[in-house]
Scaffold this motif. Structure first.
Motif, PDB file in Angstrom:
ATOM      1  N   HIS A  84      -1.130   5.423   0.750  1.00 46.48           N
ATOM      2  CA  HIS A  84      -0.913   4.891  -0.598  1.00 46.48           C
ATOM      3  C   HIS A  84      -0.229   5.948  -1.455  1.00 46.48           C
ATOM      4  O   HIS A  84      -0.853   6.940  -1.846  1.00 46.48           O
ATOM      5  N   HIS A 134       3.233   6.421  -4.435  1.00 47.80           N
ATOM      6  CA  HIS A 134       4.376   5.903  -5.202  1.00 47.80           C
ATOM      7  C   HIS A 134       5.477   6.961  -5.145  1.00 47.80           C
ATOM      8  O   HIS A 134       5.639   7.746  -6.063  1.00 47.80           O
ATOM      9  N   HIS A 155       4.426  -0.468  -6.592  1.00 49.17           N
ATOM     10  CA  HIS A 155       3.777  -1.698  -7.037  1.00 49.17           C
ATOM     11  C   HIS A 155       4.652  -2.909  -6.704  1.00 49.17           C
ATOM     12  O   HIS A 155       5.838  -2.926  -7.020  1.00 49.17           O
ATOM     13  N   GLU A 162       2.220  -1.851  -2.677  1.00 53.47           N
ATOM     14  CA  GLU A 162       0.880  -2.088  -3.240  1.00 53.47           C
ATOM     15  C   GLU A 162       0.918  -3.502  -3.822  1.00 53.47           C
ATOM     16  O   GLU A 162       1.467  -3.720  -4.904  1.00 53.47           O
ATOM     17  N   HIS A 171      -8.266   1.570  -3.910  1.00 55.83           N
ATOM     18  CA  HIS A 171      -9.210   2.248  -4.834  1.00 55.83           C
ATOM     19  C   HIS A 171     -10.295   1.363  -5.461  1.00 55.83           C
ATOM     20  O   HIS A 171     -10.304   1.173  -6.692  1.00 55.83           O
ATOM     21  N   ASP A 229      -2.634   7.934  -3.584  1.00 54.45           N
ATOM     22  CA  ASP A 229      -2.159   7.105  -4.707  1.00 54.45           C
ATOM     23  C   ASP A 229      -1.443   7.996  -5.728  1.00 54.45           C
ATOM     24  O   ASP A 229      -1.583   7.817  -6.943  1.00 54.45           O
ATOM     25  N   HIS A 272       1.571   9.659  -7.953  1.00 54.81           N
ATOM     26  CA  HIS A 272       2.708   9.102  -8.703  1.00 54.81           C
ATOM     27  C   HIS A 272       3.734  10.172  -9.069  1.00 54.81           C
ATOM     28  O   HIS A 272       4.793   9.839  -9.603  1.00 54.81           O
TER      29      HIS A 272
HETATM   30 FE   LIG Z   1      -1.088   2.803  -6.419  1.00 58.13          FE
END
Ligand SMILES: [Fe+2]
Length: 235
Positions: A5, A7, A42, A78, A130, A188, A190
């Motif tokens: 996961h 981005h 996303h 995601e 999450h 996750d 970013h």
């Molecule tokens: Fe995410």
């Protein structure tokens, strides 16, 4: 470690905005011990097309190669829970039957159980992103159990285990881990300045709770099973 996961693509969501931002995140992931990362931008409505994702990955691969950044990239997304089953199938992890599923942050929708059932019936395996950051599950983490019993899997965010999202999320992450309700730890991440990769810190915290062998399962063996589209072994 394999990060399911992340981005990493720039200019498509709330992750990196420029190529340089993506490169900075990639370098941070390598420093954090990640060797393979699944690009999970996303996927909302209207969905980001898989063609755009694959082109973004190709661009980054060329840049990584030119700069000696040793990080393997795989496609994914995601998936917001409101998307159609076929949209989710089209944004699975590396074309496998596994897909990352995002519920709203404030609550667990009443359709969650039905959605897991429908996805499983369609031959797909949802990985709930999450759960420790979901408002409903924060109040009652046991509500994750029925979804796992239906065949969903769950992904903890390493930064939650590191305490970055505050004490309630930290406690919830620890509870779910101890209860054996999670199957992956991922970043996750970013960016290199905001929502940074925290795998090393999260793994360190998790190791104290469940031991090194169990952690190896969550950050290497289980993610490898997913990206290789091997059958899941339910316990
Ligand atoms: Fe995410």
């Amino acid at each position: 470690m394999i990060d399911l996961h992340c981005h990493i693509l720039f200019g498509v969501d709330d992750g990196p905005q420029t190529l340089d931002d993506s490169l900075a995140l990639a370098r941070a992931l390598v420093v954090d011990g990640i060797t393979t990362v699944v690009s999970t931008s996303h996927i909302l409505d209207p969905p980001l097309s898989m063609q755009v994702i694959k082109e973004g990955i190709k661009t980054l691969e060329q840049e990584f190669s030119a700069r000696g950044i040793d990080l393997k990239l795989l496609p994914g997304g995601e998936n917001h829970y409101s998307l159609s089953i076929e949209e989710m199938r089209g944004h699975s992890i590396n074309g496998s039957r596994y897909l990352l599923l995002e519920f709203p942050h404030n609550n667990l929708p009443s359709v969650a159980g039905d959605l897991v059932f429908t996805l499983r019936s369609a031959g797909l395996i949802p990985i709930i992103a999450h759960p420790e950051r979901n408002g409903t599950l924060l109040r009652d983490p046991e509500l994750l159990s029925p979804l796992i019993d239906q065949g969903a899997l769950a992904q903890l965010t390493a930064a939650s285990l590191a305490g970055d999202f505050g004490s309630p999320v930290h406690q919830c992450a620890r509870y779910l881990l101890r209860k054996g309700l999670v199957h992956f730890i991922a970043t996750d991440s970013h960016g290199a300045d905001w929502r940074v990769p925290r795998m090393t810190a999260g793994v360190k915290e998790a190791t104290k709770l469940i031991g090194r062998a169990a952690i190896q399962q969550l950050v290497v063996e289980n993610p490898l099973r997913v990206v290789e589209d091997r059958d899941w072994i339910y316990e």
